[in-house]
Every structure is written in C-alpha cells, then in structure tokens.
Design an enzyme around this catalytic site. Structure first.
Site, PDB file in Angstrom:
ATOM      1  CB  SER A 102      39.970  41.830  42.019  1.00 18.01           C
ATOM      2  OG  SER A 102      40.015  41.910  40.440  1.00 18.01           O
ATOM      3  NE  ARG A 129      38.338  37.627  44.464  1.00 24.91           N
ATOM      4  CZ  ARG A 129      38.540  37.756  43.361  1.00 24.91           C
ATOM      5  NH1 ARG A 129      38.332  38.809  42.341  1.00 24.91           N
ATOM      6  NH2 ARG A 129      39.451  37.213  41.983  1.00 24.91           N
ATOM      7  NE  ARG A 174      36.740  38.533  29.316  1.00 23.79           N
ATOM      8  CZ  ARG A 174      36.649  39.016  30.047  1.00 23.79           C
ATOM      9  NH1 ARG A 174      35.946  40.226  30.086  1.00 23.79           N
ATOM     10  NH2 ARG A 174      37.890  39.481  31.426  1.00 23.79           N
ATOM     11  CB  SER A 223      39.005  33.353  33.199  1.00 23.90           C
ATOM     12  OG  SER A 223      38.828  33.835  34.187  1.00 23.90           O
ATOM     13  CD  GLN A 244      37.432  37.002  35.704  1.00 26.49           C
ATOM     14  OE1 GLN A 244      36.523  37.245  35.080  1.00 26.49           O
ATOM     15  NE2 GLN A 244      38.083  38.563  36.253  1.00 26.49           N
ATOM     16  CG  ASP A 261      43.886  43.273  34.734  1.00 28.79           C
ATOM     17  OD1 ASP A 261      43.381  42.305  33.613  1.00 28.79           O
ATOM     18  OD2 ASP A 261      43.360  43.090  35.597  1.00 28.79           O
TER      19      ASP A 261
HETATM   20  O1  LIG Z   1      39.090  37.838  39.722  1.00 31.65           O
HETATM   21  C1  LIG Z   1      39.897  38.656  39.212  1.00 31.65           C
HETATM   22  O2  LIG Z   1      39.267  39.992  40.247  1.00 31.65           O
HETATM   23  C2  LIG Z   1      40.258  39.297  38.302  1.00 31.65           C
HETATM   24  C3  LIG Z   1      41.043  37.918  37.626  1.00 31.65           C
HETATM   25  C4  LIG Z   1      42.201  38.395  36.800  1.00 31.65           C
HETATM   26  O3  LIG Z   1      40.889  37.268  35.156  1.00 31.65           O
HETATM   27  P1  LIG Z   1      41.513  36.551  34.684  1.00 31.65           P
HETATM   28  O4  LIG Z   1      41.896  35.049  35.559  1.00 31.65           O
HETATM   29  O5  LIG Z   1      40.384  35.768  33.830  1.00 31.65           O
HETATM   30  O6  LIG Z   1      42.991  36.117  33.727  1.00 31.65           O
HETATM   31  C5  LIG Z   1      42.584  39.447  35.753  1.00 31.65           C
HETATM   32  O7  LIG Z   1      42.777  39.612  34.711  1.00 31.65           O
HETATM   33  C6  LIG Z   1      40.955  40.315  35.764  1.00 31.65           C
HETATM   34  O8  LIG Z   1      40.699  42.004  35.593  1.00 31.65           O
HETATM   35  C7  LIG Z   1      40.028  40.412  37.578  1.00 31.65           C
HETATM   36  C1  LIG Z   2      40.728  41.331  32.045  1.00 31.36           C
HETATM   37  C2  LIG Z   2      40.149  42.310  33.328  1.00 31.36           C
HETATM   38  O1  LIG Z   2      38.523  42.694  33.725  1.00 31.36           O
HETATM   39  P1  LIG Z   2      37.950  41.873  33.417  1.00 31.36           P
HETATM   40  O2  LIG Z   2      37.560  41.453  35.015  1.00 31.36           O
HETATM   41  O3  LIG Z   2      36.626  42.188  32.810  1.00 31.36           O
HETATM   42  O4  LIG Z   2      38.257  40.083  33.220  1.00 31.36           O
HETATM   43  C3  LIG Z   2      40.467  43.995  33.296  1.00 31.36           C
HETATM   44  O5  LIG Z   2      40.279  44.669  34.330  1.00 31.36           O
HETATM   45  O6  LIG Z   2      41.906  43.952  32.496  1.00 31.36           O
END
Ligand SMILES: O=C(O)C1=C[C@@H](OP(=O)(O)O)[C@@H](O)[C@H](O)C1
Ligand SMILES: C=C(OP(=O)(O)O)C(=O)O
Length: 431
Positions: free
Chosen positions: A28, A32, A130, A176, A178, A308
């Site tokens: 992550s 970023r 997704r 999500s 994200q 996760d």
């Molecule tokens: O922002 C990030 O780096 C992440 C946010 C999470 O996703 P979601 O917000 O889709 O649950 C997590 O599950 C993913 O592995 C990484």
């Molecule tokens: C949900 C995951 O990954 P993504 O960054 O593809 O969302 C993960 O790594 O568990």
C-alpha cells in the site's frame, strides 16, 4: 528462486519457529509513494520498496504514462524521475492494472486528473468485477470524461483527460476505501478546491495512511469533518528520499506461525500497532487476545478495519482452543475473490464446522481432514494463510498433509513467501 509447482505440499515444521524474518516493503505504501512521487517535480528515491506483481504493474503504468521509474531490486529501491514527461503522449496510452486494487484505483484517478491525453485502462477478468463506480462518478462530477465500453461502472475504462475542475462532489467509497484514497491523492492537482462529501460508510485505516503519506509528500489534508474533506490546489513537494515501512499484512503470516508450530520469530523494522502508517499492525493485538482467551470460549473479532489479515487468523482457526467469529467482512466479497465464501469452502474441505453469513464467518474447530489441496481462487492471501496452517505437524511424523493449489499467486504481494517459509523451517530445525 525456482518456480513454484502447480500443487505445493507444505512440509510441517519439525521444531518451533526461530530466527529473523526480513519482511517485504508495504504494498500500500509503495504504490501510494510511486503515485505521489510521480506528482512531484524532482527525482524521488523510495527505499525498502516492495518488488511484486502489484508494484510492478504500478511502475510499468507510470513508465507508460511518460515518467522514468528505475528499479533496483537488489537494493530494494525505486527511483521516480522525469515527471515533466508525464502525459506527453500524443497517441492513446494503454494501462494494465492486472488484479492490483491499488494500481486500478490510483491510476484511474491519476489519468482522469491528467491535463490531456486518452488513457485505456483494463485489468484481468476478476478486476473487471471489482467496484469502481464510486470513483468514476466522483471523477465525472469533477469534469472527467470516462467511458465504460463494457459494463457501466467497471473496467475497462477509456478516459479522455482534460484535468479536474474542482467543486463540491459526493463520493460513495463504501465498497472500497481505495476509491477515496485515489481521489484524495489527485485532488490537489485540480484547478480549483474540491469538497468531497462522503456518502455511505468508509473504512478509515487506509484513508488515514493516504492522508499521512500525502503530508510526508508536502500536501496537508485536514481530517474529514462530518464526512467532508476540503482540498485546495497544492503542489506536491516530495522528499528526495523516502523509506517504505515493512508490510504489516505480510507480517501477519509470520506473527501467526508461532501459534501453529510454537517458538518465536523476530520481524525487524515492523512497526508496533499505532506507531507506523499501517492499520494492519493491529493484527498483533488480535493475536494477543487469541492467546489470552479462556479455553472453549468464543473469540469474537471485528476485522472491518484490518480485513486483509482476517485470512491469516481464519486459516489457523481449526487449531485454536474454541470457536472463532470473524466479522466486518462484507466488502471482502469483492476483492481478489469472494473471500468469505472461499474461506468457508476451504475450511469445510478441512472438516471444520463453518457458519457463513453476509458479513461474518464462525468457525468451530473439528478434527482436521488430511490430504486435501487448498484452492486459492487467484488470491495470494489464501495461498499464504493456508501455507501457515500446513506447517502444523498434524500426523506427528513430519509428513505433508496439506497442499496449496497455484501457490504462485503469492507473487501479487510476496513473491518469495514459500522460499522464505522453507528458509525459516530450515533455520528453525538447525538449532
Ligand atoms: O488502500 C489500500 O492500500 C488498501 C485498501 C484496502 O482495500 P479496500 O479499501 O478496497 O478494502 C485493502 O484491502 C487493500 O489490500 C489495500
Ligand atoms: C485486497 C487486497 O489487495 P488490493 O490492493 O488488490 O485490493 C489484498 O492485498 O489483500
């Protein structure tokens, strides 16, 4: 590293786990930091970076968009430079995001914020399922032209960029977090302030990571008030050098291993809960509660903010002293696979009593059924979490009793996971 077989039998540990595990960098944070470095003007070197499929996809996409990303895997560094060349292509640019949720959301926002150009973004089949619509809607409210040639709200996307114009918008990031992180990171590049009003719930841990990393790259975003963020146009001022923390989610497997085989491992550089940028560090607190619970009582844990890591605990729940209830999982049904359904199927394959609800799993331990092959559904976390369970010496004679189908899926975030497991097993038995 020799290629992993189609089906990998896991060799149980003959002795308690001992030694040191050097963790990979955070996925992550690496993805970023790559994006934020690309939004700066001067070269930025990231050290301790993750080298895996997800970060490779991000680096490759940034190169396709015009900037330089020099990768030195031996030194674990990524150097981002030539940002002025970003978005200078005159022909449409194809961007491939594979199954990387971070790359998918962050690059969509980046391309929509580009001052010019046409960007065609796509991923693998599962990525096309997704959630993307919250981000697409928000970017369109900011003036982006985004076409969905397939199903509306899903990949593939075609973006005709002309920059973001600012204004007051609504964002639903309940599917999500994200989607919100992506928008926050590009919002300072808009021509006018952006006010984001959140609708629906958000999981905050990764949003806080985004906000704090943005601050380290020179843009301070005030915390949300009443679900509203205000972002003024601001130039990023990245540091010349930035160190990526070890991955707290990847750490969860090694933190869990001693519960399965005994012993103790040291994880150099791993931040204690609350001291780094990764919310998943709180998994250590869950494990402390696992160890403190009275035999036979229910362990009831909400994993919503650290989801996760839920697979790391669920996979070894057959070995625990009582039933385990794991809640906060609805959104994980739309990740690499439907993680709730997949986990229920695999635990039942091993003879466990599993109650599956929309948001939760309750696992009551039953005698483990040996000689099963775990299906991984293209999901790295199934491979790694059940890989840890397989380290348990079920028959007491060191013979493998559990195999992993397609263990190579771990390459998404942790390509050398199984060779590291072999190494730790070897080191543990050497003593
Ligand atoms: O922002 C990030 O780096 C992440 C946010 C999470 O996703 P979601 O917000 O889709 O649950 C997590 O599950 C993913 O592995 C990484
Ligand atoms: C949900 C995951 O990954 P993504 O960054 O593809 O969302 C993960 O790594 O568990």
């Amino acid at each position: 590293m020799s290629p992993l077989p189609e089906v990998l039998p896991i060799v149980p540990f003959p002795a308690p786990a001992r030694g040191e595990v050097v963790l990979p960098g955070s996925k992550s944070l690496t993805n970023r930091a790559l994006l934020l470095a690309a939004l700066g003007r001067e070269p930025v070197t990231l050290s301790g970076a993750l080298f895996s499929e997800d970060t490779h996809l991000m680096a490759t996409a940034l190169r396709a968009l015009g900037c330089t990303v020099e990768a030195d895997e031996a030194a674990l560094t990524l150097r981002v430079a030539d940002q002025a060349k970003l978005f200078t292509a005159t022909a449409p640019v194809d961007v491939f995001v594979g199954l990387a949720g971070t790359a998918a959301r962050f690059l969509t926002a980046l391309c929509a914020a580009a001052p010019r150009g046409v960007y065609r973004i796509d991923g693998v089949e599962q990525m096309r399922k997704r959630p993307m619509s919250g981000l697409i809607d928000a970017l369109r409210q900011l003036g982006a032209e985004i076409i969905c040639p397939g199903e509306e709200g899903f990949f593939p996307l075609e973006i005709h960029a002309r920059g973001l114009r600012g204004g007051a918008i609504e964002l639903d990031a309940s599917a999500s977090s994200q989607l919100l992180s992506a928008l926050l990171m590009v919002a300072p590049t808009a021509t006018a302030p952006i006010d984001i009003q959140l609708v629906g719930q958000v999981r905050w841990t990764f949003v806080e990571m985004t906000r704090r990393l943005m601050a380290e790259f020179g843009v301070h975003v005030p915390a949300a008030s009443d679900g509203r963020f205000h972002l003024a146009p601001t130039a990023y001022a990245p540091p010349t050098d930035h160190v990526i923390e070890p991955d707290a989610t990847a750490a969860s497997y090694w933190q869990t291993l001693p519960l399965v085989v005994g012993g103790e491992l040291t994880l150099p550089g791993l931040r204690a809960p609350g001291t780094g940028l990764q919310g998943d560090a709180a998994y250590a607190e869950v494990l402390a509660r696992v160890q403190a619970r009275a035999t036979g009582t229910l362990l009831d844990e909400d994993f919503r903010e650290i989801s996760d890591t839920f697979l790391s605990l669920a996979a070894i729940s057959p070995l625990l002293d009582g039933p385990t209830r794991i809640t906060g999982l609805t959104h994980t049904r739309h990740q690499e696979t439907d993680r709730v359904a997949g986990m229920a199927t695999e635990l039942r394959r091993l003879g466990q009593d599993v109650i599956e609800e929309e948001d939760s799993l309750t696992i009551t331990p039953r005698p483990l059924v040996p000689d099963q092959t775990i299906e991984t559904y293209g999901d790295h976390r199934f491979a790694m979490s059940f890989g840890i369970l397989g380290c348990h010496d079920l028959r007491g004679d060191g013979s493998p009793w559990l195999s992993i189908h397609h263990p190579a899926v771990c390459a998404k975030t942790f390509p050398h996971f199984f060779s590291l497991l072999d190494h730790v097993r070897q080191k543990s038995s050497d003593r």
